[in-house]
Design an enzyme around this catalytic site. Structure first.
Site, PDB file in Angstrom:
ATOM      1  N   TRP A 350     -50.634 -16.400  62.655  1.00 29.42           N
ATOM      2  CA  TRP A 350     -49.326 -16.591  63.287  1.00 29.42           C
ATOM      3  C   TRP A 350     -49.267 -15.884  64.628  1.00 29.42           C
ATOM      4  CZ3 TRP A 350     -44.705 -13.034  62.450  1.00 29.42           C
ATOM      5  CH2 TRP A 350     -45.111 -11.726  62.176  1.00 29.42           C
ATOM      6  N   ASP A 351     -50.245 -15.046  64.904  1.00 33.87           N
ATOM      7  CA  ASP A 351     -50.338 -14.338  66.173  1.00 33.87           C
ATOM      8  C   ASP A 351     -50.170 -15.293  67.353  1.00 33.87           C
ATOM      9  OD1 ASP A 351     -51.547 -12.976  64.022  1.00 33.87           O
ATOM     10  OD2 ASP A 351     -52.749 -11.739  65.351  1.00 33.87           O
ATOM     11  N   GLU A 493     -46.538  -6.414  55.757  1.00 28.31           N
ATOM     12  CA  GLU A 493     -47.576  -6.658  54.760  1.00 28.31           C
ATOM     13  C   GLU A 493     -47.800  -5.470  53.822  1.00 28.31           C
ATOM     14  OE1 GLU A 493     -50.191  -9.894  57.305  1.00 28.31           O
ATOM     15  OE2 GLU A 493     -50.615  -7.752  57.530  1.00 28.31           O
ATOM     16  N   LYS A 606     -44.872  -1.753  57.717  1.00 26.48           N
ATOM     17  CA  LYS A 606     -46.079  -1.797  58.547  1.00 26.48           C
ATOM     18  C   LYS A 606     -45.767  -2.194  59.981  1.00 26.48           C
ATOM     19  CE  LYS A 606     -50.600  -4.094  58.816  1.00 26.48           C
ATOM     20  NZ  LYS A 606     -51.501  -5.097  58.191  1.00 26.48           N
ATOM     21  N   GLN A 607     -44.895  -3.173  60.167  1.00 24.61           N
ATOM     22  CA  GLN A 607     -44.606  -3.732  61.483  1.00 24.61           C
ATOM     23  C   GLN A 607     -43.230  -4.373  61.453  1.00 24.61           C
ATOM     24  OE1 GLN A 607     -47.933  -6.429  60.583  1.00 24.61           O
ATOM     25  NE2 GLN A 607     -46.763  -8.006  61.622  1.00 24.61           N
TER      26      GLN A 607
END
Length: 775
Positions: A350-351, A493, A606-607
């Protein structure tokens, strides 16, 4: 900005290494990687060292090894050149090295290394230059200069093609013919073992000596190797110089028209004969021109900052994206590590849609279009994945390789620190927001460009097929009369097997809402296209399901304090002091103390997850709501993903937290070129590099695509005096300049009116008109 790679204060296009250190080969190999989107070549030294990662990767040449998932194979190497001088094998761990410098010129991709080597009481000066041509994507050219400074030198060189390369021990290549043409051009044929892609690697050398004498070359053939040996005696202060030309071609290349191995041989040989007739200087001039024409003439961007490394970091990000983006072929996409290393096996995530596609949408829309075509070609694999999971429509793979391959995520990963067993990689099974991300990115392209024909040809089908998947994926909860999405992984994640991830549910609902709107518009305005898609996708039935379900999709609501839950259980988890992990020098240090199962029971992220939702769908959320959730989630986010810092920086800029935004921007810039000397061993971080541009243009430049409206509301950091950049909007070019007191927007030869919004007011430009707004 603290960097681990040196920069030139007077030239923002140069990255340097001033001291050779064999412990940190990987970082320099990756950040100084050369390429052109077709191939990437790590900046390994000509002489070899134990810890080197000598990778040459060609986009799209995926192959499987022994039942593992597809990966880009490490191809035969043409960069190694073994040199022996007066009986001493070149090795910078031996003897004494002075005046060492290795640098990459980001403007044209020229890699240069020079040093003085003293050994056995003799002194030599060596210089190595290498380019991967942007003018001819199949070409690598190296030039070597050797000068004895204090006496005569007998030089022996071994150089050619080494096919003994592996991917961390896995060999993907089957040996083919090796031969010599015209006494000059050596060639090796090879083939990938499972995908059966044939390749031809062809190499030759041209010599320049002080007195013009001929140098005899002796060809030798070994197992998966073919090379020349040559020897020459050099007088004191004289220079032996030779240039090595190599071409790499495959029968998957879209500029190859042949049908058999003989034609492929001639394709590579003919290219080499033509290119080797040009001097190194001519090749450098050609690639420099191509870099300007293909890359730097688009999306021009200039920062005037108290920290000159800000501009260097931005130039580096754009250079790396150009190295790794296969603009030549829409059957290929950008890998998470680009073409700079074997990390993530060359796979696309998906980056692309969320972090890199925006760069191309606004600077070179035809490249964005090509990247979306790749997803369209991937529909067949997405259908297979959906069917295998008993769903309908297109379920896009979490990791994608060749577009029709479908899901390419490995099943098993690193060992659990508690159990010692390999951990299952669940992303390929349950990280399903990728399907919404693909649809979102494609629609962003349409909204920004107004490319209605491409929307009809490709984009609308992607969105409709994605909506068809989501309608089948929703789970009805009869107790509360709503549809839920259970057992997923969201962008965070660190939380696996959770229910109702807010980002996933929200983007699924957006996909269905968008599909409903497209259905109605197509049926009214494009009856022929509607009939075609209706026949293929059974849209009439889908439309009924979408309407029945879209408003019953469960979206978690803010709690009494205004915090939007990340998922069903996040806000009920225990909290711990995360300061140790947020300030860690390496990512993932929380795994030194906890395994993933333990982390899943802690309020740690995580993000960006909820905050990413607020950024992508900013019109749906008030500024106060964004700030409340920022204050809650950012302190709980370790930023252990390279995707995280840029998102937070843009959102901080939106929230007028300019100092924080600038701090996060610089930290994002440090992911690859910062002080962590092992951060890029497996390759650079493509999404982070796209994110750096996003922070500058979307955050500090204030550009935002709101549906089909362009908004410009800049927030210049204190360290910057001026920011200027160019973007494409609705197929027109705009130049935007921001300083302390003014915003200037100029249309560049616009052929149609351009509109944008600033602080609620509409502005209109035409031709070469400009407007200056006081800030």
């Amino acid at each position: 900005m603290q960097l681990g790679i040196r920069t030139n204060p007077t030239n923002p296009w140069i990255l340097q290494e001033k001291e050779f250190n064999s412990r940190y080969l990987g970082k320099v190999e990756a950040v100084m990687c050369q390429g052109n989107g077709y191939m990437g070549v790590r900046a390994t030294t000509e002489e070899n060292y134990v810890e080197e990662r000598r990778d040459t990767l060609i986009a799209g040449t995926f192959d499987k090894f022994d039942g593992e998932v597809n990966e880009l194979p490490n191809l035969p190497d043409v960069t190694e050149i073994k040199i022996e001088i007066n009986g001493q094998i070149l090795d910078l761990n031996q003897g004494h090295v002075t005046d060492y410098q290795r640098e990459i010129d980001l403007k044209n991709g020229l890699l240069t290394r020079s040093f003085t080597w003293t050994i056995a009481e003799r002194i030599y000066r060596l210089k190595f230059e290498r380019l991967v041509s942007m003018a001819n994507r199949h070409l690598i050219v190296s030039r070597v200069s050797i000068t004895p400074l204090d006496g005569q030198a007998v030089v022996m060189v071994k150089s050619g093609i080494d096919g003994q390369m592996t991917n961390n021990g896995a060999s993907h290549l089957v040996e083919g013919d090796k031969r010599l043409f015209d006494g000059t051009f050596m060639q090796m044929l090879t083939r990938t073992s499972e995908s059966k892609i044939n390749m031809a690697i062809t190499t030759c050398h041209k010599f320049k000596t002080a007195d013009g004498h001929d140098i005899k070359q002796q060809m030798e053939i070994g197992r998966r190797q073919v090379f020349f040996k040559f020897m020459d005696t050099i007088a004191p202060q004289a220079t032996l110089q030779f240039t090595k030309y190599s071409t790499l071609v495959t029968d998957r290349d879209n500029d190859y028209q042949g049908q058999d191995l003989g034609a492929l041989q001639q394709f590579g040989l003919t290219l080499l004969k033509v290119e080797s007739a040009k001097t190194f200087k001519e090749q450098l001039a050609a690639t420099t021109t191509a870099w300007h024409r293909n890359v730097w003439d688009y999306g021009k961007l200039q920062i005037e900052s108290n920290d000159t490394d800000d501009q260097v970091a931005l130039n580096f990000a754009r250079y790396q994206l150009a190295v790794s983006t296969p603009v030549h072929d829409h059957r290929m996409n950008i890998g998470a590590k680009g073409l700079t290393g074997e990390g993530y096996k060359g796979h696309t995530f998906w980056d692309t849609e969320i972090f890199m596609l925006p760069y191309y949408i606004f600077t070179k829309p035809e490249v964005a279009k090509s990247l979306i075509k790749y997803r369209y070609l991937g529909l067949s694999g997405a259908h297979r994945k959906a069917q295998a999971n008993n769903y309908e429509g297109a379920q896009f793979p979490w990791e994608a390789a060749w577009p029709s391959d479908g899901e390419s995520t490995p099943v098993w990963g690193a060992a659990d620190i508690i159990t010692g067993r390999a951990m299952k990689i669940w992303s390929g099974f349950i990280e399903q927001h990728i399907t919404s991300d693909v649809a979102y990115g494609a629609m962003e392209y349409v909204n920004a460009t107004g490319d209605d024909q491409f929307a009809l040809d490709k984009v609308y089908e992607i969105v409709l097929d994605a909506a068809k998947f989501w309608a089948s994926r929703l789970e009805y909860n009869g107790k509360v009369d709503r549809y839920e999405i259970n057992d997923v992984i969201g962008p965070d994640e660190y939380k696996e097997h959770i229910n109702n991830n807010t980002f996933t549910n929200y983007t699924a609902k957006w996909t269905l809402q968008t599909a409903i709107e497209l259905y109605e518009a197509l049926k009214t305005n494009e009856p022929q296209k509607f009939a075609e898609l209706n026949h293929r996708l059974n849209l009439d039935l889908c439309y009924q399901l979408w309407q029945e379900r879209v408003n019953k999709i469960y979206l978690l609501q803010p709690n009494s304090e205004g915090v939007i839950p990340e998922n069903d259980t996040y806000l009920s988890l225990k909290t711990i002091d995360l300061s140790k992990y947020k300030s860690a020098s390496h990512v993932g240090e929380i795994f030194n103390d906890y395994n993933l199962d333990q982390i899943s029971k802690i309020q740690v992220t995580k993000q960006a997850d909820v905050l990413l939702l607020l950024y992508l769908f900013e019109q749906k959320f008030a500024a106060k709501e964004k700030r409340i959730n920022w204050d809650y989630y950012e302190p709980k986010t370790t930023h252990d993903s390279s995707l995280s810092l840029s998102t937070h920086a843009v959102l901080a800029s939106d929230l007028k937290m300019t100092d924080k935004a600038y701090e996060l921007f610089q930290r994002a810039c440090q992911i690859d070129i910062g002080p962590d000397m092992t951060s890029s061993n497996d390759g650079t971080h493509s999404a982070s590099l796209g994110g750096i541009w996003n922070v500058v243009v979307f955050g500090f430049g204030g550009i935002r695509l709101l549906g089909t409206t362009l908004r410009i509301e800049p927030h210049l950091p204190k360290a910057w005096m001026k920011l200027s950049f160019e973007i494409f909007w609705q197929q027109q070019r705009l130049r935007i300049m921001v300083d302390r007191g003014h915003l200037s927007v100029q249309a560049l030869n616009a052929t149609a009116p351009i509109s944008f919004e600033h602080r609620g007011k509409q502005y209109h430009l035409d031709g070469n008109e400009s407007v200056v707004i006081n800030l």
